[in-house]
Design a protein around this motif. Sequence first.
Motif, PDB file in Angstrom:
ATOM      1  N   ALA A  48      58.620  69.846  16.530  1.00 26.66           N
ATOM      2  CA  ALA A  48      59.280  70.401  15.346  1.00 26.66           C
ATOM      3  C   ALA A  48      59.327  71.925  15.437  1.00 26.66           C
ATOM      4  CB  ALA A  48      58.566  69.944  14.079  1.00 26.66           C
ATOM      5  N   LEU A  49      58.248  72.540  15.901  1.00 23.47           N
ATOM      6  CA  LEU A  49      58.225  73.996  16.057  1.00 23.47           C
ATOM      7  C   LEU A  49      59.217  74.453  17.122  1.00 23.47           C
ATOM      8  CD1 LEU A  49      54.393  74.661  15.772  1.00 23.47           C
ATOM      9  CD2 LEU A  49      56.168  75.418  14.167  1.00 23.47           C
ATOM     10  N   LYS A  50      59.365  73.679  18.193  1.00 25.79           N
ATOM     11  CA  LYS A  50      60.331  74.032  19.234  1.00 25.79           C
ATOM     12  C   LYS A  50      61.757  74.018  18.672  1.00 25.79           C
ATOM     13  CE  LYS A  50      61.935  72.949  23.836  1.00 25.79           C
ATOM     14  NZ  LYS A  50      61.919  72.072  24.977  1.00 25.79           N
ATOM     15  N   VAL A  51      62.063  73.040  17.845  1.00 28.65           N
ATOM     16  CA  VAL A  51      63.393  72.977  17.217  1.00 28.65           C
ATOM     17  C   VAL A  51      63.593  74.190  16.307  1.00 28.65           C
ATOM     18  CG1 VAL A  51      64.870  71.673  15.631  1.00 28.65           C
ATOM     19  CG2 VAL A  51      63.588  70.473  17.416  1.00 28.65           C
ATOM     20  N   LEU A  52      62.576  74.547  15.528  1.00 28.39           N
ATOM     21  CA  LEU A  52      62.693  75.753  14.692  1.00 28.39           C
ATOM     22  C   LEU A  52      62.883  77.001  15.546  1.00 28.39           C
ATOM     23  CD1 LEU A  52      60.136  75.317  11.757  1.00 28.39           C
ATOM     24  CD2 LEU A  52      62.622  75.128  11.700  1.00 28.39           C
ATOM     25  N   ASP A  53      62.233  77.065  16.700  1.00 27.40           N
ATOM     26  CA  ASP A  53      62.421  78.197  17.616  1.00 27.40           C
ATOM     27  C   ASP A  53      63.872  78.282  18.087  1.00 27.40           C
ATOM     28  OD1 ASP A  53      59.754  78.905  17.430  1.00 27.40           O
ATOM     29  OD2 ASP A  53      59.184  77.987  19.350  1.00 27.40           O
ATOM     30  N   GLU A  54      64.484  77.136  18.403  1.00 24.88           N
ATOM     31  CA  GLU A  54      65.893  77.115  18.819  1.00 24.88           C
ATOM     32  C   GLU A  54      66.801  77.625  17.698  1.00 24.88           C
ATOM     33  OE1 GLU A  54      66.840  73.116  19.958  1.00 24.88           O
ATOM     34  OE2 GLU A  54      65.413  73.114  21.617  1.00 24.88           O
ATOM     35  N   ILE A  55      66.505  77.211  16.476  1.00 20.66           N
ATOM     36  CA  ILE A  55      67.309  77.657  15.330  1.00 20.66           C
ATOM     37  C   ILE A  55      67.119  79.159  15.113  1.00 20.66           C
ATOM     38  CG2 ILE A  55      67.598  77.442  12.832  1.00 20.66           C
ATOM     39  CD1 ILE A  55      66.761  74.439  13.222  1.00 20.66           C
ATOM     40  N   GLU A  56      65.891  79.632  15.240  1.00 20.25           N
ATOM     41  CA  GLU A  56      65.623  81.068  15.108  1.00 20.25           C
ATOM     42  C   GLU A  56      66.405  81.865  16.151  1.00 20.25           C
ATOM     43  OE1 GLU A  56      61.860  84.173  15.005  1.00 20.25           O
ATOM     44  OE2 GLU A  56      61.563  82.181  15.824  1.00 20.25           O
ATOM     45  N   GLU A  57      66.433  81.367  17.383  1.00 16.40           N
ATOM     46  CA  GLU A  57      67.186  82.050  18.440  1.00 16.40           C
ATOM     47  C   GLU A  57      68.668  82.120  18.077  1.00 16.40           C
ATOM     48  OE1 GLU A  57      67.666  82.007  23.263  1.00 16.40           O
ATOM     49  OE2 GLU A  57      67.370  80.084  22.257  1.00 16.40           O
ATOM     50  N   ARG A  58      69.219  81.032  17.570  1.00 13.16           N
ATOM     51  CA  ARG A  58      70.627  81.013  17.156  1.00 13.16           C
ATOM     52  C   ARG A  58      70.878  82.051  16.057  1.00 13.16           C
ATOM     53  NH1 ARG A  58      74.739  76.879  16.596  1.00 13.16           N
ATOM     54  NH2 ARG A  58      73.882  76.067  18.519  1.00 13.16           N
ATOM     55  N   GLY A  90      79.544  79.531  17.453  1.00  8.62           N
ATOM     56  CA  GLY A  90      80.492  79.268  16.382  1.00  8.62           C
ATOM     57  C   GLY A  90      80.450  77.869  15.820  1.00  8.62           C
ATOM     58  N   TYR A  91      79.575  77.023  16.323  1.00  6.76           N
ATOM     59  CA  TYR A  91      79.524  75.632  15.889  1.00  6.76           C
ATOM     60  C   TYR A  91      78.256  75.381  15.095  1.00  6.76           C
ATOM     61  CZ  TYR A  91      83.128  75.153  19.419  1.00  6.76           C
ATOM     62  OH  TYR A  91      84.268  75.302  20.140  1.00  6.76           O
ATOM     63  N   PRO A  92      78.263  74.348  14.231  1.00  3.98           N
ATOM     64  CA  PRO A  92      77.014  74.016  13.548  1.00  3.98           C
ATOM     65  C   PRO A  92      75.927  73.646  14.535  1.00  3.98           C
ATOM     66  CG  PRO A  92      78.868  72.870  12.538  1.00  3.98           C
ATOM     67  CD  PRO A  92      79.374  73.525  13.791  1.00  3.98           C
ATOM     68  N   TYR A  93      74.697  74.007  14.215  1.00  4.47           N
ATOM     69  CA  TYR A  93      73.557  73.597  15.028  1.00  4.47           C
ATOM     70  C   TYR A  93      73.303  72.132  14.721  1.00  4.47           C
ATOM     71  CZ  TYR A  93      68.880  73.259  16.941  1.00  4.47           C
ATOM     72  OH  TYR A  93      67.785  72.883  17.667  1.00  4.47           O
ATOM     73  N   GLN A  94      73.344  71.309  15.733  1.00  3.96           N
ATOM     74  CA  GLN A  94      73.075  69.881  15.576  1.00  3.96           C
ATOM     75  C   GLN A  94      71.590  69.640  15.775  1.00  3.96           C
ATOM     76  OE1 GLN A  94      75.046  66.969  14.829  1.00  3.96           O
ATOM     77  NE2 GLN A  94      72.948  66.254  14.655  1.00  3.96           N
ATOM     78  N   MET A  95      70.907  69.137  14.740  1.00  4.33           N
ATOM     79  CA  MET A  95      69.499  68.817  14.864  1.00  4.33           C
ATOM     80  C   MET A  95      69.341  67.799  15.988  1.00  4.33           C
ATOM     81  SD  MET A  95      67.856  70.670  12.689  1.00  4.33           S
ATOM     82  CE  MET A  95      66.266  69.919  12.439  1.00  4.33           C
ATOM     83  N   PRO A  96      68.531  68.107  17.011  1.00  7.39           N
ATOM     84  CA  PRO A  96      68.401  67.196  18.137  1.00  7.39           C
ATOM     85  C   PRO A  96      67.625  65.939  17.772  1.00  7.39           C
ATOM     86  CG  PRO A  96      66.979  69.101  18.428  1.00  7.39           C
ATOM     87  CD  PRO A  96      67.776  69.334  17.182  1.00  7.39           C
ATOM     88  N   LYS A  97      67.956  64.865  18.470  1.00  4.62           N
ATOM     89  CA  LYS A  97      67.156  63.645  18.364  1.00  4.62           C
ATOM     90  C   LYS A  97      65.844  63.912  19.071  1.00  4.62           C
ATOM     91  CE  LYS A  97      70.381  60.993  16.549  1.00  4.62           C
ATOM     92  NZ  LYS A  97      70.278  60.412  15.252  1.00  4.62           N
ATOM     93  N   GLU A  98      64.914  63.021  18.907  1.00  7.66           N
ATOM     94  CA  GLU A  98      63.606  63.174  19.537  1.00  7.66           C
ATOM     95  C   GLU A  98      63.798  63.355  21.004  1.00  7.66           C
ATOM     96  OE1 GLU A  98      59.890  63.975  19.523  1.00  7.66           O
ATOM     97  OE2 GLU A  98      60.833  63.422  17.683  1.00  7.66           O
TER      98      GLU A  98
END
Length: 98
Positions: A48-58, A90-98
């Motif tokens: 979950a933290l890794k996904v938040l890191d990806e969103i933060e980078e975006r 320019g695209y929505p961030y797609q929440m990744p599957k597990e």
Amino acid sequence: MDLWIRSQDKKELRSNPKLGIENDYYIVDRYNIDRAIILGQYATEERALKVLDEIEERIMIINTISLVKDSVSLIAYKNALSEEKIKGIGYPYQMPKE
């Protein structure tokens, strides 16, 4: 430029969400004190933290590009990024599957 995020189940598309991790490693949009929208669920807190890191980078990329005022700086910035990252801005961030 706004950040858009689409939920794992593709049923929610949220603009500039207030993100957080809750029990069972849900990433949620805390848009209201009384209610949160689940955007994704992960097996571990680390994932979950890794996904938040990806969103933060975006978010950082979007904000940096918004601040660039001249074409020379924009070209230099684009040279520092991969084509994949530039394409996805320019695209929505797609929440990744597990």
